[in-house]
Design an enzyme around this catalytic site. Sequence first.
Site, mmCIF file in Angstrom:
data_model
loop_
_atom_site.group_PDB
_atom_site.id
_atom_site.type_symbol
_atom_site.label_atom_id
_atom_site.label_comp_id
_atom_site.label_asym_id
_atom_site.label_seq_id
_atom_site.Cartn_x
_atom_site.Cartn_y
_atom_site.Cartn_z
ATOM 1 N N PRO A 2 38.278 31.107 46.142
ATOM 2 C CA PRO A 2 37.217 31.935 45.437
ATOM 3 C C PRO A 2 35.939 32.430 46.719
ATOM 4 O O PRO A 2 35.094 31.257 46.766
ATOM 5 C CB PRO A 2 36.617 31.654 44.299
ATOM 6 C CG PRO A 2 37.467 30.148 44.143
ATOM 7 C CD PRO A 2 38.185 29.724 44.737
ATOM 8 N N GLU A 3 36.390 33.576 47.573
ATOM 9 C CA GLU A 3 34.522 33.849 48.148
ATOM 10 C C GLU A 3 33.706 35.222 47.143
ATOM 11 O O GLU A 3 35.006 35.388 46.307
ATOM 12 C CB GLU A 3 35.376 34.180 49.608
ATOM 13 C CG GLU A 3 35.861 32.796 50.283
ATOM 14 C CD GLU A 3 36.389 33.180 52.306
ATOM 15 O OE1 GLU A 3 35.632 34.371 51.602
ATOM 16 O OE2 GLU A 3 37.164 32.636 51.962
#
Length: 292
Positions: A2-3
């Site tokens: 996750p960014e």
Amino acid sequence: MPELPEVESTVRYLKERVEGLSIERAVILWHRTIALNRGKSFSQQVAGATITEVFRRGKLVGMRLAGASDQFLFTHLRMSGSLDVLPSSFDVAPHDRVIIFLSNGKSIRFNDTRKFGRMYLTPSPDEVVRSLGVEPLSAEFTPELLQRLLAGRKRAIKPALLDQSLIAGLGNIYVDESLWRSGIHPLSPCSSLPEDAWRSLRRSIQEILSEAVSLLGTDFGDGVVDGGMYRPSVYGRTGERCPRCSGEISRIVVGQRGTHLCLSCQPKPRKARHRVKLTRGAKAPSQKRRKR
DNA sequence: CAAACTCCCTGTTAGC
DNA sequence: TGCTAACAGGGAGTTT
């Protein structure tokens, strides 16, 4: 992993499912997930509070908790974390680390295979968020600011872009994608980049992040947390064709991170101090191995 | 002060 | 085919 776009998706998902609900209790299944908690037990602290707002800052999911004393609960998903809202009657899943039971018969499940994810509970959000840099999708993130943040540094551009205290939310995928779109080699020293690189780079970063946000994150097929539709151009595509020039996509290591690029679109800087190691070549002996 | 290194974790994969 | 060790990676903490 996750960014910013994946975290933004998570926040939007949570917003419509938990805002306005109150917390009945919480169960900690892996204690080290709770990285910051002043005072009483985590469950005691959050029980009875109302989730009044879900928001994002960098890669953090933030929840404002209104109760006897206001609190903020931040979650960092790190590599493998995800937040889901399920009926409370559902069984605990493998790798569930924290479960927060809500007033409507549902519960938030923080699932995190690799146990890198963290939750921070604090009355002052600044304690968690203080060290973060500029939001790359904000109006504040101008070419001039980007240049001011980076141009004076000697370090390579990629690790600089990954530094959350400078820009908050970029990770390995979107940095590789942004550098490719701007035709910048990841090992280029910040101080070596030409004047117009900053304008181009800011534009690439915003375009790619916006696109990924609108597509709900990156499509991996294997990720639990991702599941969006964004298709990387170079990230994870070693050996495939560059979408722009049809050259071959290479994989090198920059600052201990796997890095994907097109060598013809992103020419190597003249005096790179680091060695460039191609995956396809003979593997270099790994000199660093821990002893314990 | 900036930059680089170490460690935390476990599912996946390369190599034999 | 089956096994093991390497690998992956964000960021806090430590060292250079």
